[in-house]
Design a protein around this motif. Structure first.
Motif, short mmCIF file in Angstrom:
data_model
loop_
_atom_site.label_atom_id
_atom_site.label_comp_id
_atom_site.label_asym_id
_atom_site.label_seq_id
_atom_site.Cartn_x
_atom_site.Cartn_y
_atom_site.Cartn_z
N LEU A 56 0.62 -1.21 0.03
CA LEU A 56 0.01 0.13 0.02
C LEU A 56 0.93 1.20 -0.08
CD1 LEU A 56 -2.90 -0.87 2.37
CD2 LEU A 56 -3.13 -0.65 0.09
N GLY A 57 1.85 1.18 0.74
CA GLY A 57 2.61 2.38 0.80
C GLY A 57 3.37 2.75 -0.68
N GLY A 58 3.74 1.48 -1.28
CA GLY A 58 4.57 1.43 -2.56
C GLY A 58 3.36 1.94 -3.81
N PHE A 59 2.26 1.71 -3.35
CA PHE A 59 1.14 2.09 -4.44
C PHE A 59 0.71 3.84 -3.99
CE2 PHE A 59 -3.24 2.88 -5.28
CZ PHE A 59 -3.22 2.64 -6.54
N ALA A 60 0.84 4.05 -3.06
CA ALA A 60 0.52 5.43 -2.60
C ALA A 60 1.82 6.32 -3.07
CB ALA A 60 0.36 5.80 -1.08
N LEU A 61 2.96 5.99 -3.01
CA LEU A 61 4.23 6.56 -3.49
C LEU A 61 4.24 6.64 -5.10
CD1 LEU A 61 7.06 5.52 -1.41
CD2 LEU A 61 5.94 7.73 -1.42
N ARG B 98 1.48 6.58 -7.04
CA ARG B 98 0.18 7.33 -7.31
C ARG B 98 0.66 8.82 -7.30
NH1 ARG B 98 -4.27 6.91 -10.05
NH2 ARG B 98 -5.28 7.94 -8.46
N LEU B 99 1.43 9.24 -6.02
CA LEU B 99 2.05 10.40 -5.94
C LEU B 99 2.89 11.07 -6.91
CD1 LEU B 99 2.27 10.73 -2.16
CD2 LEU B 99 0.74 12.00 -3.48
N GLY B 100 3.59 10.21 -7.48
CA GLY B 100 4.71 10.52 -8.44
C GLY B 100 4.11 10.52 -9.80
N ARG B 101 2.93 9.98 -9.97
CA ARG B 101 2.07 10.01 -11.23
C ARG B 101 1.07 11.18 -11.34
NH1 ARG B 101 1.48 6.29 -15.25
NH2 ARG B 101 -0.90 6.97 -15.22
N ARG B 102 0.90 11.89 -10.32
CA ARG B 102 0.36 12.99 -10.47
C ARG B 102 0.66 14.31 -11.22
NH1 ARG B 102 -1.10 15.34 -4.26
NH2 ARG B 102 -3.09 14.51 -4.16
N LYS B 103 -0.60 15.13 -11.85
CA LYS B 103 -0.01 15.94 -12.79
C LYS B 103 0.53 17.38 -11.94
CE LYS B 103 -3.57 15.01 -15.71
NZ LYS B 103 -4.96 15.34 -16.59
N PRO B 104 1.34 18.11 -12.46
CA PRO B 104 1.96 19.04 -11.55
C PRO B 104 1.28 20.33 -11.54
CG PRO B 104 3.12 19.00 -13.88
CD PRO B 104 2.28 17.71 -13.83
N ASN B 105 1.33 21.01 -10.25
CA ASN B 105 0.58 22.09 -10.11
C ASN B 105 0.72 23.31 -10.91
OD1 ASN B 105 -1.12 24.01 -8.94
ND2 ASN B 105 -0.39 23.72 -6.83
N PRO B 106 -0.34 23.82 -11.66
CA PRO B 106 -0.23 24.95 -12.67
C PRO B 106 0.48 26.18 -11.86
CG PRO B 106 -2.41 24.45 -12.61
CD PRO B 106 -1.81 23.34 -11.69
N ALA B 107 0.21 26.48 -10.74
CA ALA B 107 0.64 27.58 -9.86
C ALA B 107 2.20 27.31 -9.77
CB ALA B 107 -0.08 27.98 -8.57
N ALA B 108 2.42 26.12 -9.36
CA ALA B 108 3.87 25.77 -8.99
C ALA B 108 4.64 25.68 -10.28
CB ALA B 108 3.95 24.44 -8.41
N GLY B 109 4.26 25.60 -11.33
CA GLY B 109 4.81 25.40 -12.57
C GLY B 109 5.03 26.64 -13.33
N GLY B 110 4.77 27.97 -12.79
CA GLY B 110 5.00 29.22 -13.09
C GLY B 110 4.07 29.63 -14.15
N GLY B 111 2.72 29.14 -14.08
CA GLY B 111 1.55 29.64 -14.87
C GLY B 111 1.35 31.20 -14.83
N ASP B 112 0.48 31.69 -15.73
CA ASP B 112 0.44 32.99 -15.59
C ASP B 112 -0.70 33.37 -14.60
OD1 ASP B 112 2.04 33.46 -17.81
OD2 ASP B 112 0.57 33.20 -19.43
N SER B 113 -1.94 32.59 -14.52
CA SER B 113 -2.59 32.96 -13.40
C SER B 113 -2.73 32.12 -12.17
CB SER B 113 -3.92 33.31 -13.81
OG SER B 113 -4.57 32.10 -14.57
N ALA B 114 -3.13 32.71 -10.95
CA ALA B 114 -3.29 31.64 -9.80
C ALA B 114 -4.58 30.90 -10.09
CB ALA B 114 -3.42 32.63 -8.64
N PRO B 115 -4.74 29.63 -9.81
CA PRO B 115 -5.75 28.82 -10.08
C PRO B 115 -7.22 29.28 -9.14
CG PRO B 115 -4.46 27.87 -8.60
CD PRO B 115 -3.62 28.91 -9.02
N GLY B 116 -8.35 29.35 -9.60
CA GLY B 116 -9.42 29.60 -9.06
C GLY B 116 -9.81 31.20 -8.81
#
Length: 168
Positions: free
Chosen positions: A120-125, A127-145
């Motif tokens: 379960l720990g390996g599966f959780a890791l 899944r976390l590694g496959r997450r899409k990057p956060n656009p705000a953290a990636g230097g997007g033009d606008s803050a989300p929401g």
């Protein structure tokens, strides 16, 4: 120079003999037959001291551990096999007396929990590694929401912060 070598040898001997596990088996417990004594010692290493709980009865100095060591030797002297001695003690004290419990329906959870937790720990890791990057953290033009009014106000505040002499 000689005293230094003697001190180093004394230190090495102290560390070597101090690192050896202390055995709690008393001389009056030792069986006359070396083969039977070896069997008793091996069985004693597999049995848990009910007082210390994380120590074998071979290592424990607790009175109950001594009683169990004597009981093991008594059963061996009576002609019991290793399996019979273990079964006798399990019948009397339960599976808890074994340092390494048997795999059965009562101990299934005990045996399966560690590998399941690792999976379960390996599966959780994973899944976390496959997450899409956060656009705000990636230097997007606008803050989300943010609405367009909020975005414009944010830009004015940031511009005012970079130029402190301009009024808001």
């Amino acid at each position: 120079m000689r005293s230094r070598a003697l001190a180093a040898a004394a230190l090495a001997a102290t560390l070597m003999f101090g690192a050896m596990p202390a055995r709690a088996v008393l001389p009056d417990e030792i069986m006359a037959d070396p083969a039977k004594e070896a069997r008793a010692r091996e069985l004693s290493k597999e049995l848990r001291c009910m007082v210390c709980q994380n120590q074998s009865i071979d290592d424990s100095e607790a009175p109950l551990a001594r009683d169990l060591r004597l009981l093991v030797r008594e059963r061996i002297s009576a002609g019991d096999s290793d399996r019979q001695v273990i079964d006798f003690l399990v019948a009397r004290y339960g599976e808890f007396v074994l340092l390494k419990p048997r795999l059965n329906e009562h101990t299934l959870v005990l045996w399966l929990t560690p590998p399941l937790a690792l999976l379960l720990g390996g599966f959780a890791l994973w899944r976390l590694g496959r997450r899409k990057p956060n656009p705000a953290a990636g230097g997007g033009d606008s803050a989300p929401g943010l609405t367009s009014d909020e975005q414009a106000r944010l830009e004015r505040l940031l511009a005012a912060e970079s130029a402190p002499d301009k009024p808001l």
